[in-house]
Design an enzyme around this catalytic site. Sequence first.
Site, PDB file in Angstrom:
ATOM      1  N   ARG A  76       0.826  -1.214   0.000  1.00  0.00           N
ATOM      2  CA  ARG A  76       0.000   0.000   0.000  1.00  0.00           C
ATOM      3  C   ARG A  76       0.861   1.265   0.000  1.00  0.00           C
ATOM      4  NH1 ARG A  76      -0.666   4.821   2.632  1.00  0.00           N
ATOM      5  NH2 ARG A  76      -0.136   3.739   4.575  1.00  0.00           N
ATOM      6  N   ASP A  77       1.482   1.555   1.126  1.00  0.00           N
ATOM      7  CA  ASP A  77       2.287   2.770   1.222  1.00  0.00           C
ATOM      8  C   ASP A  77       3.415   2.751   0.202  1.00  0.00           C
ATOM      9  OD1 ASP A  77       3.909   4.934   2.032  1.00  0.00           O
ATOM     10  OD2 ASP A  77       3.282   4.726   4.094  1.00  0.00           O
ATOM     11  N   HIS A 133       9.293   7.002   7.967  1.00  0.00           N
ATOM     12  CA  HIS A 133       9.871   7.198   6.636  1.00  0.00           C
ATOM     13  C   HIS A 133      11.349   7.522   6.810  1.00  0.00           C
ATOM     14  CE1 HIS A 133       6.271   7.156   3.948  1.00  0.00           C
ATOM     15  NE2 HIS A 133       5.712   7.170   5.151  1.00  0.00           N
ATOM     16  N   ASN A 185       9.758   4.228   3.115  1.00  0.00           N
ATOM     17  CA  ASN A 185       9.772   3.766   4.494  1.00  0.00           C
ATOM     18  C   ASN A 185      11.093   3.061   4.811  1.00  0.00           C
ATOM     19  OD1 ASN A 185       6.898   3.701   3.379  1.00  0.00           O
ATOM     20  ND2 ASN A 185       6.530   3.587   5.558  1.00  0.00           N
ATOM     21  N   CYS A 205       4.410   9.609   0.468  1.00  0.00           N
ATOM     22  CA  CYS A 205       3.048  10.143   0.425  1.00  0.00           C
ATOM     23  C   CYS A 205       2.912  11.043  -0.787  1.00  0.00           C
ATOM     24  CB  CYS A 205       2.743  10.929   1.700  1.00  0.00           C
ATOM     25  SG  CYS A 205       1.117  11.722   1.685  1.00  0.00           S
ATOM     26  N   HIS A 210       5.373   4.276  12.486  1.00  0.00           N
ATOM     27  CA  HIS A 210       5.460   4.210  11.021  1.00  0.00           C
ATOM     28  C   HIS A 210       6.474   5.257  10.585  1.00  0.00           C
ATOM     29  CE1 HIS A 210       3.609   3.709   6.909  1.00  0.00           C
ATOM     30  NE2 HIS A 210       4.121   4.931   6.770  1.00  0.00           N
TER      31      HIS A 210
END
Length: 321
Positions: free
Chosen positions: A20-21, A213, A253, A244, A211
């Site tokens: 996803r990310d 980055h 990430n 993002c 979470h």
Amino acid sequence: MRTTLPPLPPRINLREVGPRDGLQIERPIPTADKLGLLELLVRSGLKRIEGTAFVSPRAVPAMADAREIAAALHQWPDVQWSALVASEGGAHRALEAGIRNIEYVVSAADGHSHANVKRPTAESLAGVGRIADLVHDAGGTCEVIVATAWDCPFDGPTADDRVLHIAREAVSQGADALCLGDTIGTTTPLRVVQLIGAVQEIAPSIPVGLHMHNTRGAGLACILAAMQIGVVDIDASIGGLGGCPFAPGASGNVPTEELVYLCEEMGVATGCDLDALVTAAGFAQRAVGRELPSGVLKAGGRPGAPSRFPRRQGIQGAGTS
């Protein structure tokens, strides 16, 4: 001379967010390649995977096949699958598609909230209760992801009080878990420990995850500091994919295989096969057609280190170069 680190947890609860990310800022790749990547991630031993996002396909075209992805996840019943949503409508669609672990994103900074979901933070926060009720009625769990928890590309530093207010409200409205997101990769270990500690004080009964980055290379250091105060719910992304689309300057990430390498070398169990993760990262690199930033993907694990897992065969696919 000190020869040991402060205590670390015996195990972390790793969530893979690459599908996803990791893929949301890439040009859309074929659904078949996404499913091939998911299969490799499952083979590596991962038990928590963020499979997709139910968001606007116009805003995030890489997630337009969310329903197709969700329909295929039943073939891996031992994995806890989750999906990110940004609205009540997205939660409805995710639940209808069979996803029961829902992540709802609330930006702590108004600037990012307007860019990301076209509404202020307060309006997003007010939706937690409705979404939590929907998810709980379906027998699922609702986690609130607090984006821009430390800094915003539009508003600058995020005040701790804003994050603490979101945490209190989210818990009072039924959130089952919280996760703090360093959306643009600016925070450092001391700031991480201070903010997570404050959130843990006001929400002692629910998990608080992290979470990160890795925009400025401090991601692993921040995770290690968080682990030393008891954080075990940690996100990472295969190969270091991520970013993002609505946060200028955001990069990937922390790579899953780098986090697993660090943890396993320090005696913290992850349940993952490092060799299998490197195979998955190579597949992801071919699928997106660009070099990924993971050092472990480039160099592999420590030469001669004993493997805790048998080697596994890879799969074909991701022919993009």
